[in-house]
Design an enzyme around this catalytic site. Structure first.
Site: not given
Length: 493
Positions: A273-274
């Site tokens: 998600c980063s």
């Protein structure tokens, strides 16, 4: 499993019960009973573990860490994860499993989490660490080994037991991880029931029941699971959605920025998600930045290629799972983009002008597809990122490639983000790295912007209760004028 219903015979001569047909137990009842059995074992193990000294707790932490870090087992876990989920790639998962766990061990090393952990004689306060009890750990398919290990280690460090509720695709990887942990526990003389998982196949019903019966829920994964955690009635920590944007300003070192973006965007096929989803580049360096991205494997799609990819990646406004966690070359193949596939791209680049549901490339893609926006200047770039986060990803983080420290401060003061990552490969930096000071984690709190109740990297402090002893100290009542004098001077008394 069934329940036999007994009715009494209506007769003056006998009241003996007559069996009727067995009725099946309802799924919710069966799930509750199965979960209750797992929780009961976890509670018994945790009650004993709560009496352990710091050395024993740290032994449990080391055992769980070595279970995933030992090279042969790490490779088995990475291979199983890719085989089961179809997401990411083996080599990057091996690196992730090792570095994220090693970094967490560094963060926890020497930290007291048993008994008295702080004393302030002047304030008369003594702090005592107390476990939370049984932790329900909800984990995603994108990191079916690294994320469970991180939660297990943090939970054990604080004297808790933990029960995993993995995603269906990740449950076999979780089961393998637990077998390795239990083997290490046996060597160390620790009870296996400290770390368990829900019986397979893991269902939504069982996961919801675990949330209800546990003492704390820590949820990483889909926003549906996070919402379920926050509404289950049990104290919970859940994470927000990703949709990271990165600003390239006129002072950026472009080759360095492109290399870092590529490292981050291609790592494990962008399952984190980063990883960056959009690049917002100021006009002054837009064209040379495109050249720098091309030099590290970025291939810019034509308008028709972009339209074809968009039509296939999103079906009924939902991201197609077949594209998630795949390599750029595989995505080009799936989309029938032969020109692009032949170039063996590291990343697919698409230019975009809009934001929102009508522009799906403006959202999270969980794949090495990077959206490019052009901004007239830095102020316009900030506005563009703000609009992206109004659509998706508020609270998570923003990336900046710049030589101007004032720009980082501006982003931290103006954008709805918990982290500003400066001149780094974003997916490595956000969850902690050995060249920055953020705690190692795979679960990013996004604050109230992202619908969360914390904005830190999820870590050991979230797995701990603290009891405070307060004893009398010398009384000191402040003078009213000392505290209100400035106010009275400005507006009068």
């Amino acid at each position: 499993m069934s329940v036999q219903i007994l009715h009494r015979r209506q007769s003056n001569n006998s009241d003996l019960p007559l069996p009727t047909a067995s009725l099946p137990v309802q799924p919710a009842q069966a799930a509750a009973e199965a979960v209750a059995a797992v929780v009961a074992r976890a509670r018994q193990a945790q009650r004993e573990f709560a009496r352990a000294d710091q050395a024993t707790v740290d032994t449990a932490v080391a055992a769980a860490a070595w279970a995933i870090m030992e090279p042969a087992r790490n490779r088995q876990l990475a291979e199983r994860a890719v085989a089961d989920t179809g997401l990411g790639n083996v080599d990057d998962k091996i690196r992730k499993n090792h570095r994220k766990t090693l970094g967490l061990l560094r963060d926890l090393h020497g930290r007291r989490t048993v008994g008295v952990i702080a004393q302030d004689a002047a304030a008369g306060i003594t702090e005592i660490a107390r476990p939370v009890g049984v932790v329900a750990a909800i984990t995603p398919s994108t990191n079916p080994a690294a994320t469970p290990a991180n939660k297990i280690i943090n939970a054990l460090k604080c004297g808790n037991s933990v029960i995993l509720a993995p995603s269906p695709k990740g449950q076999d990887t979780c089961a393998l991880l637990l077998s390795f942990i239990h083997a290490e526990f046996a060597r160390a003389g620790l009870p296996a029931d400290l770390v368990q998982m829900l019986p397979a196949p893991v269902s939504k019903t069982a996961t919801a029941e675990l949330m209800r019966q546990a003492d704390l829920v820590v949820a990483t994964g889909s926003q549906a699971n996070v919402r379920m955690a926050y509404t289950c009635g049990t104290p919970a920590f859940g994470v927000g959605a990703g949709n990271v944007a990165s600003i390239i300003d006129a002072s950026a070192t472009l080759d360095d920025a492109a290399a870092k973006v590529a490292r981050s965007k291609t790592f494990d096929n962008a399952t984190s998600c980063s990883s960056e989803n959009s690049l917002v580049v100021v006009d002054a360096v837009y064209t040379p930045m495109l050249d720098a991205l091309a030099a590290v494997g970025g291939v810019l799609l034509t308008a028709s290629e972009k339209a074809r990819l968009q039509a296939l990646m999103w079906r009924d406004a939902k991201l197609a799972g077949s594209f998630t966690g795949q390599s750029a070359t595989r995505i080009a193949e799936l989309a029938g983009l032969e020109r692009v596939r032949a170039l063996q791209p590291a990343m697919l680049l698409v230019e975009e002008t809009g934001v929102g549901s009508d522009y799906p490339f403006s959202g999270e893609k969980l794949s090495p597809v990077l959206t490019l926006y052009r901004a007239t200047d830095f102020a316009a770039a900030v506005e563009r990122v703000a609009s992206l986060y109004a659509y998706m990803g508020a609270g998570h983080s923003v990336s900046l490639h710049s030589s101007n420290p004032r720009h980082a401060l501006q982003l931290g003061q103006e954008l709805p983000v918990a982290r500003v990552i400066v001149n780094q490969a974003h997916c490595f930096a956000t969850g902690g790295n050995f060249d920055n000071g953020l705690p190692f984690s795979l679960s990013m709190g996004c604050g109230t912007w992202g619908g969360n109740n914390f904005s830190d990297n999820l870590g050991w402090r979230q797995y701990l209760n603290i009891t405070r002893i307060a004893v009398p100290i010398a009384e000191h009542v402040p003078d009213e004028a000392d505290l209100l004098g400035d106010y009275f001077a400005r507006v009068g008394k």
